[in-house]
Design an enzyme around this catalytic site. Structure first.
Site, short mmCIF file in Angstrom:
data_model
loop_
_atom_site.label_atom_id
_atom_site.label_comp_id
_atom_site.label_asym_id
_atom_site.label_seq_id
_atom_site.Cartn_x
_atom_site.Cartn_y
_atom_site.Cartn_z
N ASP A 97 0.86 -1.18 0.00
CA ASP A 97 0.00 0.00 0.00
C ASP A 97 0.89 1.23 0.00
OD1 ASP A 97 -2.38 -1.46 0.04
OD2 ASP A 97 -2.46 -1.50 2.22
N ASP A 104 -7.04 -1.56 -4.13
CA ASP A 104 -8.01 -1.31 -3.05
C ASP A 104 -9.07 -0.31 -3.51
OD1 ASP A 104 -6.41 -2.90 -1.42
OD2 ASP A 104 -5.39 -1.19 -0.51
#
Length: 183
Positions: free
Chosen positions: A123, A142
């Site tokens: 991320d 995501d």
């Protein structure tokens, strides 16, 4: 078999591949040329940074994989979910639903690849207002999954049956069968 790969489904599958590819390309760029893994944080805008995070869990950090067995269980679980979404795409006829599902599938593929290769999901997108962070650090996959789920929910709650049937692909034989006989 030609009825299985309709124009809408092919568009959806291509969209899923593009999302997974863009996700992986950006992840490669942030850990490769930008060396975000070593730098840890790059301030880009007053409200957006690149911040390196290794997400070893699923949504909101739940089900954290702390052992190798848990890692592979998460890979298997997310792969099963992706397979269910793929089957749903191949059964769906409505373009709006296929787009939402394709976003979910593309995001899932991107994150599954990370978990398979690294044992965690990379991320990097850190959206914030000062020190307030309305979201956890996330990635393209995501975001695609979240947007896809919202699209599916909105369509299921607010789309009228009439507008959905107008956008569905119908085989020519079904269209002809519904027309009254001409004299």
């Amino acid at each position: 078999m030609s009825g299985l790969f309709t124009r809408n489904r092919i568009i959806g599958l291509v969209l899923a591949i593009i999302i997974a590819g863009v996700d992986q390309l950006i992840k490669w760029y942030v850990i490769g040329p930008l060396a975000l893994r070593e730098v840890r944080n790059i301030e880009l805008l007053p409200f957006f940074d690149l911040t390196y995070v290794e997400n070893r869990g699923v949504s909101l950090g739940m089900l954290t994989a702390q052992t190798m067995e848990m890692r592979w269980a998460l890979v298997g679980m997310t792969a099963l979910i992706a397979l269910v979404v793929l089957v749903w795409i191949m059964r769906e006829r409505l373009m709006g639903d296929i787009i939402g599902l394709a976003m979910i599938l593309g995001g899932a593929i991107g994150n599954i690849r990370d978990r398979y290769e690294f044992g965690y999901v990379i991320d990097y997108a850190d959206l914030h207002i000062g020190t307030f962070r309305p979201f956890l650090v996330f990635n393209v996959a995501d975001a695609a999954i979240t947007i896809g789920v919202v699209v599916i929910l909105i369509r299921s709650f607010f789309a009228s049956d009439k507008s959905d049937t107008e956008t569905a692909e119908e085989p020519a034989s079904e269209l002809n069968a519904e027309r009254p006989a001409e004299n």
